[in-house]
Design a protein around this motif. Structure first.
Motif, PDB file in Angstrom:
ATOM      1  N   ALA A   1     -15.123  -1.445 -14.507  1.00  0.00           N
ATOM      2  CA  ALA A   1     -15.297  -1.057 -13.078  1.00  0.00           C
ATOM      3  C   ALA A   1     -14.202  -0.115 -12.753  1.00  0.00           C
ATOM      4  CB  ALA A   1     -15.674  -2.223 -12.048  1.00  0.00           C
ATOM      5  N   LEU A   2     -12.996  -1.012 -12.803  1.00  0.00           N
ATOM      6  CA  LEU A   2     -11.702  -0.046 -12.442  1.00  0.00           C
ATOM      7  C   LEU A   2     -11.536   1.103 -13.390  1.00  0.00           C
ATOM      8  CD1 LEU A   2      -9.022   0.344 -10.904  1.00  0.00           C
ATOM      9  CD2 LEU A   2      -7.735  -1.208 -12.702  1.00  0.00           C
ATOM     10  N   LEU A   3     -11.730   1.213 -14.354  1.00  0.00           N
ATOM     11  CA  LEU A   3     -11.548   2.543 -15.317  1.00  0.00           C
ATOM     12  C   LEU A   3     -12.427   3.474 -15.054  1.00  0.00           C
ATOM     13  CD1 LEU A   3      -9.620   3.785 -17.232  1.00  0.00           C
ATOM     14  CD2 LEU A   3     -10.861   2.514 -19.066  1.00  0.00           C
ATOM     15  N   SER A   4     -13.620   3.045 -14.792  1.00  0.00           N
ATOM     16  CA  SER A   4     -14.740   4.035 -14.383  1.00  0.00           C
ATOM     17  C   SER A   4     -14.323   4.663 -13.006  1.00  0.00           C
ATOM     18  CB  SER A   4     -16.382   3.150 -14.049  1.00  0.00           C
ATOM     19  OG  SER A   4     -16.801   2.715 -15.351  1.00  0.00           O
ATOM     20  N   ALA A   5     -13.890   3.997 -12.021  1.00  0.00           N
ATOM     21  CA  ALA A   5     -13.406   4.633 -10.690  1.00  0.00           C
ATOM     22  C   ALA A   5     -12.500   5.416 -11.085  1.00  0.00           C
ATOM     23  CB  ALA A   5     -12.998   3.249  -9.778  1.00  0.00           C
ATOM     24  N   LEU A   6     -11.391   5.325 -11.972  1.00  0.00           N
ATOM     25  CA  LEU A   6     -10.231   6.134 -12.224  1.00  0.00           C
ATOM     26  C   LEU A   6     -10.492   7.554 -12.954  1.00  0.00           C
ATOM     27  CD1 LEU A   6      -7.531   3.467 -12.982  1.00  0.00           C
ATOM     28  CD2 LEU A   6      -7.789   4.723 -11.033  1.00  0.00           C
ATOM     29  N   VAL A   7     -11.608   7.261 -14.119  1.00  0.00           N
ATOM     30  CA  VAL A   7     -11.796   8.378 -14.816  1.00  0.00           C
ATOM     31  C   VAL A   7     -13.252   9.265 -14.914  1.00  0.00           C
ATOM     32  CG1 VAL A   7     -10.017   7.504 -16.582  1.00  0.00           C
ATOM     33  CG2 VAL A   7     -12.353   6.990 -16.969  1.00  0.00           C
ATOM     34  N   ALA A   8     -13.975   8.361 -14.255  1.00  0.00           N
ATOM     35  CA  ALA A   8     -15.423   8.863 -14.140  1.00  0.00           C
ATOM     36  C   ALA A   8     -16.004   8.944 -12.723  1.00  0.00           C
ATOM     37  CB  ALA A   8     -16.359   7.846 -14.835  1.00  0.00           C
ATOM     38  N   GLY A   9     -15.408   8.966 -11.886  1.00  0.00           N
ATOM     39  CA  GLY A   9     -15.848   9.034 -10.445  1.00  0.00           C
ATOM     40  C   GLY A   9     -16.474   7.995  -9.799  1.00  0.00           C
ATOM     41  N   ALA A  10     -16.611   6.922 -10.423  1.00  0.00           N
ATOM     42  CA  ALA A  10     -17.373   5.936  -9.930  1.00  0.00           C
ATOM     43  C   ALA A  10     -16.624   5.201  -8.751  1.00  0.00           C
ATOM     44  CB  ALA A  10     -17.735   4.531 -11.090  1.00  0.00           C
ATOM     45  N   PRO A  11     -17.780   4.344  -7.657  1.00  0.00           N
ATOM     46  CA  PRO A  11     -16.893   3.681  -6.741  1.00  0.00           C
ATOM     47  C   PRO A  11     -15.799   2.806  -6.747  1.00  0.00           C
ATOM     48  CG  PRO A  11     -19.365   3.767  -6.563  1.00  0.00           C
ATOM     49  CD  PRO A  11     -18.991   4.200  -7.857  1.00  0.00           C
ATOM     50  N   VAL A  12     -14.874   2.949  -5.899  1.00  0.00           N
ATOM     51  CA  VAL A  12     -13.848   2.162  -5.849  1.00  0.00           C
ATOM     52  C   VAL A  12     -14.224   0.534  -5.888  1.00  0.00           C
ATOM     53  CG1 VAL A  12     -11.630   1.325  -4.787  1.00  0.00           C
ATOM     54  CG2 VAL A  12     -12.362   3.715  -4.663  1.00  0.00           C
ATOM     55  N   PRO A  13     -13.821  -0.124  -6.836  1.00  0.00           N
ATOM     56  CA  PRO A  13     -14.416  -1.618  -6.814  1.00  0.00           C
ATOM     57  C   PRO A  13     -13.613  -2.340  -5.389  1.00  0.00           C
ATOM     58  CG  PRO A  13     -13.321  -1.057  -8.773  1.00  0.00           C
ATOM     59  CD  PRO A  13     -12.917   0.101  -8.241  1.00  0.00           C
ATOM     60  N   GLU A  14     -14.133  -3.426  -5.158  1.00  0.00           N
ATOM     61  CA  GLU A  14     -13.688  -4.201  -4.114  1.00  0.00           C
ATOM     62  C   GLU A  14     -12.451  -4.719  -4.139  1.00  0.00           C
ATOM     63  OE1 GLU A  14     -15.609  -7.760  -1.138  1.00  0.00           O
ATOM     64  OE2 GLU A  14     -16.619  -7.010  -2.953  1.00  0.00           O
ATOM     65  N   GLY A  15     -11.871  -4.417  -3.063  1.00  0.00           N
ATOM     66  CA  GLY A  15     -10.328  -5.224  -3.127  1.00  0.00           C
ATOM     67  C   GLY A  15      -9.285  -4.102  -3.344  1.00  0.00           C
TER      68      GLY A  15
ATOM     69  N   ASP B   1      -7.150  -0.543  -3.409  1.00  0.00           N
ATOM     70  CA  ASP B   1      -6.562   0.362  -2.197  1.00  0.00           C
ATOM     71  C   ASP B   1      -7.183   1.902  -2.657  1.00  0.00           C
ATOM     72  OD1 ASP B   1      -5.587   2.348  -0.657  1.00  0.00           O
ATOM     73  OD2 ASP B   1      -3.213   1.362  -0.855  1.00  0.00           O
ATOM     74  N   PRO B   2      -7.963   2.191  -2.032  1.00  0.00           N
ATOM     75  CA  PRO B   2      -8.512   3.907  -2.533  1.00  0.00           C
ATOM     76  C   PRO B   2      -7.463   4.707  -2.556  1.00  0.00           C
ATOM     77  CG  PRO B   2      -9.984   2.743  -0.716  1.00  0.00           C
ATOM     78  CD  PRO B   2      -8.779   2.019  -0.742  1.00  0.00           C
ATOM     79  N   VAL B   3      -6.335   4.585  -1.728  1.00  0.00           N
ATOM     80  CA  VAL B   3      -5.531   5.744  -1.662  1.00  0.00           C
ATOM     81  C   VAL B   3      -4.844   5.534  -3.113  1.00  0.00           C
ATOM     82  CG1 VAL B   3      -3.439   6.681  -0.622  1.00  0.00           C
ATOM     83  CG2 VAL B   3      -5.288   6.054   0.674  1.00  0.00           C
ATOM     84  N   ARG B   4      -4.192   4.493  -3.468  1.00  0.00           N
ATOM     85  CA  ARG B   4      -3.551   4.314  -4.733  1.00  0.00           C
ATOM     86  C   ARG B   4      -4.333   4.548  -6.027  1.00  0.00           C
ATOM     87  NH1 ARG B   4       1.591   1.948  -4.580  1.00  0.00           N
ATOM     88  NH2 ARG B   4       2.529   2.454  -2.792  1.00  0.00           N
ATOM     89  N   LEU B   5      -5.685   4.232  -5.965  1.00  0.00           N
ATOM     90  CA  LEU B   5      -6.531   4.644  -6.829  1.00  0.00           C
ATOM     91  C   LEU B   5      -6.646   5.915  -7.208  1.00  0.00           C
ATOM     92  CD1 LEU B   5      -7.426   1.587  -7.434  1.00  0.00           C
ATOM     93  CD2 LEU B   5      -9.785   2.470  -7.680  1.00  0.00           C
ATOM     94  N   GLU B   6      -6.659   6.885  -6.086  1.00  0.00           N
ATOM     95  CA  GLU B   6      -6.606   8.499  -6.073  1.00  0.00           C
ATOM     96  C   GLU B   6      -5.390   8.933  -6.737  1.00  0.00           C
ATOM     97  OE1 GLU B   6      -7.632  12.342  -6.141  1.00  0.00           O
ATOM     98  OE2 GLU B   6      -8.923  10.508  -5.769  1.00  0.00           O
ATOM     99  N   VAL B   7      -4.212   8.198  -6.212  1.00  0.00           N
ATOM    100  CA  VAL B   7      -2.891   8.337  -7.012  1.00  0.00           C
ATOM    101  C   VAL B   7      -3.014   8.059  -8.495  1.00  0.00           C
ATOM    102  CG1 VAL B   7      -0.594   7.901  -6.838  1.00  0.00           C
ATOM    103  CG2 VAL B   7      -1.624   8.364  -4.809  1.00  0.00           C
ATOM    104  N   GLN B   8      -3.451   7.138  -8.871  1.00  0.00           N
ATOM    105  CA  GLN B   8      -3.474   6.615 -10.410  1.00  0.00           C
ATOM    106  C   GLN B   8      -4.636   7.732 -11.156  1.00  0.00           C
ATOM    107  OE1 GLN B   8      -2.179   3.695 -12.394  1.00  0.00           O
ATOM    108  NE2 GLN B   8      -2.499   5.476 -13.279  1.00  0.00           N
ATOM    109  N   ALA B   9      -5.571   7.842 -10.405  1.00  0.00           N
ATOM    110  CA  ALA B   9      -6.532   8.943 -10.979  1.00  0.00           C
ATOM    111  C   ALA B   9      -5.966  10.430 -11.350  1.00  0.00           C
ATOM    112  CB  ALA B   9      -7.869   9.019 -10.213  1.00  0.00           C
TER     113      ALA B   9
END
Length: 437
Positions: free
Chosen positions: A311-325, A327-335
């Motif tokens: 779920a985390l990797l899908s959000a980072l590399v495939a545009g999937a929704p951010v998993p619960e819990g 930080d969307p901003v940090r996930l965007e930085v990581q992506a």
């Protein structure tokens, strides 16, 4: 553990500089970049001079939900034997996820991602480390990684997590002080507290590397000079224990030989300051007992971890929704960091592409990478990127570039990829009908 001394990361771009550099006791080479039957002449010359070479793996994914791949373990073992290495090293990270009935597509991160510091993840990691230890001919050491994000509901600090890992498996630790600094800036983790909790008697060696800060986020780039706070953490570590080895990493933006030698000397000085201020063995952490206690990682535990990582990797590399819990901003930085890493590595694996596309290469690749995860290695990623460009760029746009890309693709993959645009597909279908008549 063998005393290694002072070392530097061996890279082809600085091979000559490393060979001429005085006082280098050992080098570390990325395992996946070495072919055992065709070792670089530079490494062979260093070995003949008695310089130790340690293979450093980056793709095993010991922190992933699956068990370590037997082929990757065999490759790491082969390199250790060919090089006569006293140990091999890998990372406490996951690099891929999926490939299960509940998450069928295997996604590749293309980089190291943090493992949740939970009991379940620790059980899986310990079992994976034991599998790796059994398959390797020399001791294994594992490295803490830099993180741009943290998992929700973690149960252990970094120091506690590493202590229990060493305690339960007897694995050696490769401590990266630059990564401790990264996690201090990005996640608020105190490096001194982490060092105080570690079993420093399990220390194999230490990594030191440079980075930079942007918008309050520290990026562990391995392409910048070593910052003073990183050297200060190294001094703190050396005041607690005499490190068996210390190694400077530099992967890109290589300075001239004199500047590189200056960085190595700064590392030596930081260790020397720490030894002069040594607080003695009593402050040197706790020795791992290798007790083997702890729960086994059953299939249900692995499945839970696998779903969370997918779920985390899908959000980072495939545009999937951010998993619960998270930080969307940090996930965007990581992506963005993962996409940039892919662009950099593909540019090295296929150096013709930045030449053909010029300044358009990086923005084109980043646009491609945002919703298209890497499902194979970087060579496959390069082919998929070119196929995407050929399918999506209008045919009358810069015909010289299109022709060069078509030729590049044909040389490496076969027929030119067929367009998926509706108009082109309709024209193909019409041609087939006419030909049948």
């Amino acid at each position: 553990m063998a005393r290694l001394g002072t070392g530097i990361g061996w890279r082809p771009e600085i091979a000559g500089v490393v060979e001429r550099m005085p006082g280098i006791d050992w080098v570390e080479a990325v395992s996946e970049n070495l072919c055992p039957g065709h070792l670089p002449d530079s490494l062979l010359r260093l070995r003949e001079r008695g310089v130790t070479v340690v293979p450093h793996g980056v793709s095993l994914g010991l922190g992933g939900a699956g068990r370590p791949d037997a082929g990757r373990l065999a490759a790491l073992a082969e390199r250790a034997e060919v090089l006569g290495s006293p140990l091999v090293t890998e990372h406490i990270a996951f690099v891929r996820a999926g490939g299960t009935p509940t998450a069928p597509q295997v996604l590749e991160a293309g980089h190291l991602l943090p493992v949740p510091r939970t009991r379940d993840a620790l059980d899986v990691l310990c079992e994976n480390v034991r599998i790796a230890q059994d398959a390797l001919p020399v001791p294994l050491a594992v490295e803490n990684i830099a993180a741009l994000l943290s998992w929700p509901d973690e149960e252990l600090t970094e120091g506690q997590f590493l202590y229990e890992l060493a305690d339960r498996t007897g694995v050696r630790l490769l401590i990266d002080v630059a990564n401790l600094h990264t996690n201090h800036v990005n996640l608020g983790a105190d490096p001194a507290e982490a060092l105080a909790e570690l079993p420093l008697e399990a220390l194999a060696y230490v990594h030191v590397a440079g980075g930079f800060e942007r918008d309050g986020v520290w990026h562990d780039s391995h392409a910048h000079p070593v910052a003073q706070p990183v050297l200060d953490i190294l001094t703190d570590l050396a005041s607690r224990v005499a490190p068996p080895g210390v190694l400077l990493e530099r992967d890109e933006n290589f300075p001239d030989g004199e500047e590189l030698r200056g960085e190595v000397e700064a590392v030596r000085d930081a260790v020397a300051r720490g030894r002069r201020a040594s607080r003695g063995a009593a402050a040197g952490g706790r020795a791992p007992r290798t007790s083997g206690h702890g729960s086994a990682a059953d299939d249900a535990v692995r499945q839970r971890l696998g779903l969370a990582q997918a779920a985390l990797l899908s959000a980072l590399v495939a545009g999937a929704p951010v998993p619960e819990g998270f930080d969307p901003v940090r996930l965007e930085v990581q992506a963005r960091a993962l996409a940039g890493k892919r662009a950099d590595v593909v540019g090295k694996v296929a150096p013709e592409l930045p030449v053909i596309l010029g300044p358009r290469y990086r923005p084109a690749f980043l646009a491609y990478a945002r919703g298209r995860p890497m499902t194979g290695g970087y060579r496959r990623d390069a082919l998929d990127f070119v196929a995407h460009v050929l399918r999506t760029v209008p045919g009358d746009a810069d015909p010289g570039v299109r022709r060069a890309l078509r030729e590049w693709w044909l040389e490496r993959s076969g027929p030119v990829p067929r367009s998926t645009r509706p108009g082109v597909r309709l024209a193909r279908a019409a041609r087939r009908v006419l030909l049948r008549r």
